[in-house]
Design a protein around this motif. Structure first.
Motif, PDB file in Angstrom:
ATOM      1  N   THR A 134      -7.481  46.282  18.336  1.00 46.39           N
ATOM      2  CA  THR A 134      -6.507  45.209  18.527  1.00 46.39           C
ATOM      3  C   THR A 134      -5.101  45.799  18.483  1.00 46.39           C
ATOM      4  N   PRO A 135      -4.282  45.623  19.534  1.00 39.70           N
ATOM      5  CA  PRO A 135      -2.962  46.249  19.555  1.00 39.70           C
ATOM      6  C   PRO A 135      -2.079  45.924  18.354  1.00 39.70           C
ATOM      7  N   THR A 136      -2.183  44.711  17.807  1.00 42.06           N
ATOM      8  CA  THR A 136      -1.350  44.385  16.641  1.00 42.06           C
ATOM      9  C   THR A 136      -1.861  45.016  15.360  1.00 42.06           C
ATOM     10  N   GLY A 137      -3.079  45.556  15.400  1.00 43.92           N
ATOM     11  CA  GLY A 137      -3.625  46.229  14.236  1.00 43.92           C
ATOM     12  C   GLY A 137      -4.262  45.316  13.215  1.00 43.92           C
ATOM     13  N   ARG A 138      -4.353  44.025  13.516  1.00 39.26           N
ATOM     14  CA  ARG A 138      -5.003  43.105  12.575  1.00 39.26           C
ATOM     15  C   ARG A 138      -5.702  42.003  13.347  1.00 39.26           C
ATOM     16  N   LEU A 139      -6.639  41.342  12.671  1.00 41.43           N
ATOM     17  CA  LEU A 139      -7.342  40.213  13.249  1.00 41.43           C
ATOM     18  C   LEU A 139      -6.551  38.936  12.995  1.00 41.43           C
ATOM     19  N   SER A 140      -6.710  37.957  13.867  1.00 39.14           N
ATOM     20  CA  SER A 140      -5.996  36.688  13.719  1.00 39.14           C
ATOM     21  C   SER A 140      -6.551  35.900  12.539  1.00 39.14           C
ATOM     22  N   THR A 141      -5.672  35.131  11.916  1.00 37.30           N
ATOM     23  CA  THR A 141      -6.086  34.172  10.896  1.00 37.30           C
ATOM     24  C   THR A 141      -6.209  32.793  11.548  1.00 37.30           C
ATOM     25  N   PRO A 142      -6.902  31.850  10.896  1.00 38.76           N
ATOM     26  CA  PRO A 142      -6.939  30.486  11.430  1.00 38.76           C
ATOM     27  C   PRO A 142      -5.546  29.893  11.607  1.00 38.76           C
ATOM     28  N   GLU A 143      -4.629  30.251  10.723  1.00 40.01           N
ATOM     29  CA  GLU A 143      -3.262  29.724  10.824  1.00 40.01           C
ATOM     30  C   GLU A 143      -2.539  30.255  12.060  1.00 40.01           C
ATOM     31  N   ASP A 144      -2.815  31.503  12.451  1.00 44.80           N
ATOM     32  CA  ASP A 144      -2.238  32.045  13.688  1.00 44.80           C
ATOM     33  C   ASP A 144      -2.640  31.177  14.884  1.00 44.80           C
ATOM     34  N   VAL A 145      -3.908  30.841  14.944  1.00 42.46           N
ATOM     35  CA  VAL A 145      -4.408  30.039  16.053  1.00 42.46           C
ATOM     36  C   VAL A 145      -3.865  28.613  15.962  1.00 42.46           C
ATOM     37  N   ALA A 146      -3.833  28.069  14.761  1.00 44.74           N
ATOM     38  CA  ALA A 146      -3.378  26.690  14.569  1.00 44.74           C
ATOM     39  C   ALA A 146      -1.948  26.496  15.056  1.00 44.74           C
ATOM     40  N   ARG A 147      -1.085  27.465  14.808  1.00 44.69           N
ATOM     41  CA  ARG A 147       0.309  27.311  15.235  1.00 44.69           C
ATOM     42  C   ARG A 147       0.425  27.199  16.753  1.00 44.69           C
ATOM     43  N   ALA A 148      -0.397  27.961  17.470  1.00 43.78           N
ATOM     44  CA  ALA A 148      -0.388  27.860  18.933  1.00 43.78           C
ATOM     45  C   ALA A 148      -0.884  26.497  19.385  1.00 43.78           C
TER      46      ALA A 148
END
Length: 256
Positions: free
Chosen positions: A219-233
């Protein structure tokens, strides 16, 4: 930014955990009234209610089963009876594969009942729930629909062998959205959010640490998404702050 969600009526399916719960809480934090569905885990639904109350929101849990159209109608009518209609609909409920994919099993070895158990709720269920929801949305201002897909529908990533049927069921949402935007025009904007591997309770339980580490390394950002990352979108696309975006897919994948 004021997202314009104060007093809006939001309905999130599959809101008892993971991305659905994070989304329900995020909408409540913006001042929306939030209905959310659960299938069977009433205790998890109560935890979502508590999380919404903790941010000062109002929650309405309703039962919904993607294989039971009557439950969809009942859920929508419960929301209408409480708040009069629906302004924002987030189609997050999903039928997951029954087990992690087996890289040794060939495609032709998948039993018909196994793929039907995915396609029927994820495709037919998505159509049926939208047919139940749309009458409660038409004629209201700033209508928004957000369909939740999956990166599996478009990406052959590491640690994801054998997920073709599940991916197909989520890819069908693109065709569904394309048909809806032509009919709904500017009355109700329709978009798709596509999460990559997201650190939900379910994924933590079924995905070993070494596979999560391998996924993060790709993953280019170096981390996996959290549920909150998706929720904001989801909240942005589901808000009046999204003034004229429709028919688009927003990938929340860390750049995969």
């Amino acid at each position: 930014m004021d997202l314009g969600l104060t007093g809006k009526i939001v309905f999130v399916t599959g809101g008892s955990r993971g991305i659905g719960r994070a989304t329900a809480v995020a909408f409540a934090r913006e001042g929306a009234h939030v209905a959310f569905s659960y299938q069977s885990e009433r205790g998890m639904a109560e935890e979502t209610c508590a999380a919404i109350a903790a941010v000062g929101g109002t929650a309405l849990p309703v039962r919904l089963d993607l294989s039971d159209p009557a439950s969809m109608t009942d859920a929508v009518e419960t929301v209408r009876a409480r708040w009069g209609g629906i302004d924002v609909f987030v189609a997050n409920a999903v039928q997951w594969p029954s087990a992690l994919p087996d890289p040794e099993r060939r495609f032709e070895q998948v039993p018909p009942q196994e793929w039907r158990d995915l396609l029927r709720p994820n495709v037919e269920g998505a159509v049926a729930v939208l047919q139940a929801v749309l009458p409660a949305m038409r004629g209201r201002r700033d209508g928004r629909i957000v369909l939740i897909s999956s990166d599996v529908a478009r990406h052959r990533g590491p640690g994801q062998p054998g997920l073709g049927i599940y991916g197909m069921s989520k890819a069908a949402l693109t065709g569904l959205a394309n048909g809806l935007i032509a009919e709904l025009g500017g009355e109700i904007l329709v978009n798709i959010v596509t999460p990559g591997f997201t650190v939900t309770e379910r994924n933590l339980a079924v995905m070993p640490q070494h596979l999560r580490d391998r996924q993060a390394a790709h993953t280019p950002t170096g981390r996996l998404s959290t549920p909150e990352d998706v929720a904001r979108a989801i909240v942005f696309l589901g808000s009046p702050a999204n003034g004229n975006i429709t028919g688009e897919t927003l990938n929340v994948t860390g750049g995969v």
